[in-house]
Design a protein around this motif. Structure first.
Motif, PDB file in Angstrom:
ATOM      1  N   GLN A   1      -3.731  10.118   1.326  1.00 61.13           N
ATOM      2  CA  GLN A   1      -3.518   8.784   1.906  1.00 61.13           C
ATOM      3  C   GLN A   1      -4.325   7.886   1.064  1.00 61.13           C
ATOM      4  O   GLN A   1      -5.156   7.854   0.591  1.00 61.13           O
ATOM      5  CB  GLN A   1      -4.149   8.986   3.426  1.00 61.13           C
ATOM      6  CG  GLN A   1      -3.849   8.042   4.175  1.00 61.13           C
ATOM      7  CD  GLN A   1      -4.463   7.995   5.523  1.00 61.13           C
ATOM      8  OE1 GLN A   1      -4.709   9.008   5.932  1.00 61.13           O
ATOM      9  NE2 GLN A   1      -4.590   7.095   6.215  1.00 61.13           N
TER      10      GLN A   1
ATOM     11  N   THR B   1      -8.937   6.416  -3.132  1.00 60.32           N
ATOM     12  CA  THR B   1      -7.738   7.223  -3.428  1.00 60.32           C
ATOM     13  C   THR B   1      -7.493   7.213  -4.706  1.00 60.32           C
ATOM     14  O   THR B   1      -7.496   6.059  -5.429  1.00 60.32           O
ATOM     15  CB  THR B   1      -6.525   6.838  -2.408  1.00 60.32           C
ATOM     16  OG1 THR B   1      -7.182   7.283  -1.166  1.00 60.32           O
ATOM     17  CG2 THR B   1      -5.376   7.542  -2.875  1.00 60.32           C
TER      18      THR B   1
ATOM     19  N   PRO C   1      -7.511  -3.978   5.102  1.00 61.10           N
ATOM     20  CA  PRO C   1      -6.210  -4.096   5.764  1.00 61.10           C
ATOM     21  C   PRO C   1      -5.627  -5.356   6.186  1.00 61.10           C
ATOM     22  O   PRO C   1      -6.389  -6.327   6.457  1.00 61.10           O
ATOM     23  CB  PRO C   1      -6.140  -3.039   7.262  1.00 61.10           C
ATOM     24  CG  PRO C   1      -7.187  -2.200   6.950  1.00 61.10           C
ATOM     25  CD  PRO C   1      -8.391  -2.837   6.023  1.00 61.10           C
TER      26      PRO C   1
ATOM     27  N   THR D   1       0.757  -1.351   0.054  1.00 60.84           N
ATOM     28  CA  THR D   1      -0.194  -0.004  -0.072  1.00 60.84           C
ATOM     29  C   THR D   1       0.756   1.217   0.160  1.00 60.84           C
ATOM     30  O   THR D   1       0.525   2.251  -0.020  1.00 60.84           O
ATOM     31  CB  THR D   1      -0.989  -0.040   1.177  1.00 60.84           C
ATOM     32  OG1 THR D   1      -0.189  -0.137   2.467  1.00 60.84           O
ATOM     33  CG2 THR D   1      -2.042  -1.156   1.130  1.00 60.84           C
TER      34      THR D   1
ATOM     35  N   PHE E   1      -9.979  -2.033   0.276  1.00 63.02           N
ATOM     36  CA  PHE E   1      -8.917  -1.578   0.961  1.00 63.02           C
ATOM     37  C   PHE E   1      -9.454  -2.220   2.304  1.00 63.02           C
ATOM     38  O   PHE E   1      -9.750  -1.610   3.177  1.00 63.02           O
ATOM     39  CB  PHE E   1      -8.795  -0.156   1.166  1.00 63.02           C
ATOM     40  CG  PHE E   1      -7.630   0.314   1.841  1.00 63.02           C
ATOM     41  CD1 PHE E   1      -6.599   0.643   1.363  1.00 63.02           C
ATOM     42  CD2 PHE E   1      -7.836   0.296   3.282  1.00 63.02           C
ATOM     43  CE1 PHE E   1      -5.218   1.174   2.015  1.00 63.02           C
ATOM     44  CE2 PHE E   1      -6.719   1.117   3.975  1.00 63.02           C
ATOM     45  CZ  PHE E   1      -5.520   1.314   3.504  1.00 63.02           C
TER      46      PHE E   1
ATOM     47  N   LYS F   1      -6.216   4.725   0.624  1.00 63.06           N
ATOM     48  CA  LYS F   1      -7.382   4.185   1.250  1.00 63.06           C
ATOM     49  C   LYS F   1      -8.110   3.884   0.275  1.00 63.06           C
ATOM     50  O   LYS F   1      -8.093   4.249  -1.213  1.00 63.06           O
ATOM     51  CB  LYS F   1      -7.994   4.983   2.212  1.00 63.06           C
ATOM     52  CG  LYS F   1      -8.264   6.604   1.805  1.00 63.06           C
ATOM     53  CD  LYS F   1      -9.155   7.534   2.822  1.00 63.06           C
ATOM     54  CE  LYS F   1      -9.167   8.881   2.279  1.00 63.06           C
ATOM     55  NZ  LYS F   1      -9.514   9.675   3.087  1.00 63.06           N
ATOM     56  N   GLU F   2      -9.718   3.228   0.371  1.00 63.51           N
ATOM     57  CA  GLU F   2     -10.801   3.323  -0.596  1.00 63.51           C
ATOM     58  C   GLU F   2     -10.852   4.491  -1.209  1.00 63.51           C
ATOM     59  O   GLU F   2     -11.255   5.435  -0.428  1.00 63.51           O
ATOM     60  CB  GLU F   2     -11.710   2.471  -0.034  1.00 63.51           C
ATOM     61  CG  GLU F   2     -12.735   1.932  -1.184  1.00 63.51           C
ATOM     62  CD  GLU F   2     -13.833   0.878  -0.688  1.00 63.51           C
ATOM     63  OE1 GLU F   2     -14.620   0.614  -1.629  1.00 63.51           O
ATOM     64  OE2 GLU F   2     -13.682   0.342   0.430  1.00 63.51           O
TER      65      GLU F   2
END
Length: 151
Positions: free
Chosen positions: A45, A50, A74, A25, A72, A47-48
């Motif tokens: 940043q 982006t 984790p 990531t 996304f 993340k979903e």
């Protein structure tokens, strides 16, 4: 001619899912593993949702792409959709006794865009040869990721 769509490569990395997740990531690092990615610029940043830009290359040919993170979860599932060709590239992680199984996929849930298929034919010699190059590149990406994380 058969259309080639989904591709997959897998390896086991002697690292935790958290360690692998942190690496995959960190999108600007992708150029150190992928033989096709030259540079990645992330807008914000990761993340979903982006967005990011890639400069890619194949031999002397270079081209830009845009992509958006679509999954996304984790330490488990990371995926992005490339705008220009509608493919989804992903990394799934699964913890095992040996470390983390990393599965790298290129999926085509809505097919490959007509523009991309046409450009592949004209600029890269056709879908079959370029797909072989992608397969090799995916295996190379995982091998370099593995080597980097197991230092």
């Amino acid at each position: 001619m058969t259309t080639i769509t989904d591709l997959e490569a897998t390896t086991t990395v002697n690292a935790t899912p958290a360690q692998v997740w942190a690496a995959i990531t960190d999108l600007p690092r992708m150029s150190s593993w992928s033989p096709q990615v030259v540079k990645t610029i992330v807008l914000g940043q990761v993340k979903e949702g982006t967005w990011f830009f890639n400069i890619n290359h194949y031999g002397w040919k270079h081209w830009p792409t845009t992509a958006r993170v679509v999954r996304f979860t984790p330490h488990s599932d990371f995926a992005f959709r490339v705008t220009e060709n509608t493919t989804v590239w992903s990394f799934q992680l699964e913890e095992t006794a040996e470390g983390t199984v990393v599965t790298h996929r290129r999926e085509t849930p809505t097919g490959i865009s007509a523009l991309s298929r046409s450009l592949t034919k004209v600029a890269f010699g056709g879908e079959e040869g370029f797909t072989d190059e992608l397969r090799t590149g995916m295996a190379t990406t995982l091998a370099k990721l593995k080597a980097d994380l197991e230092k």
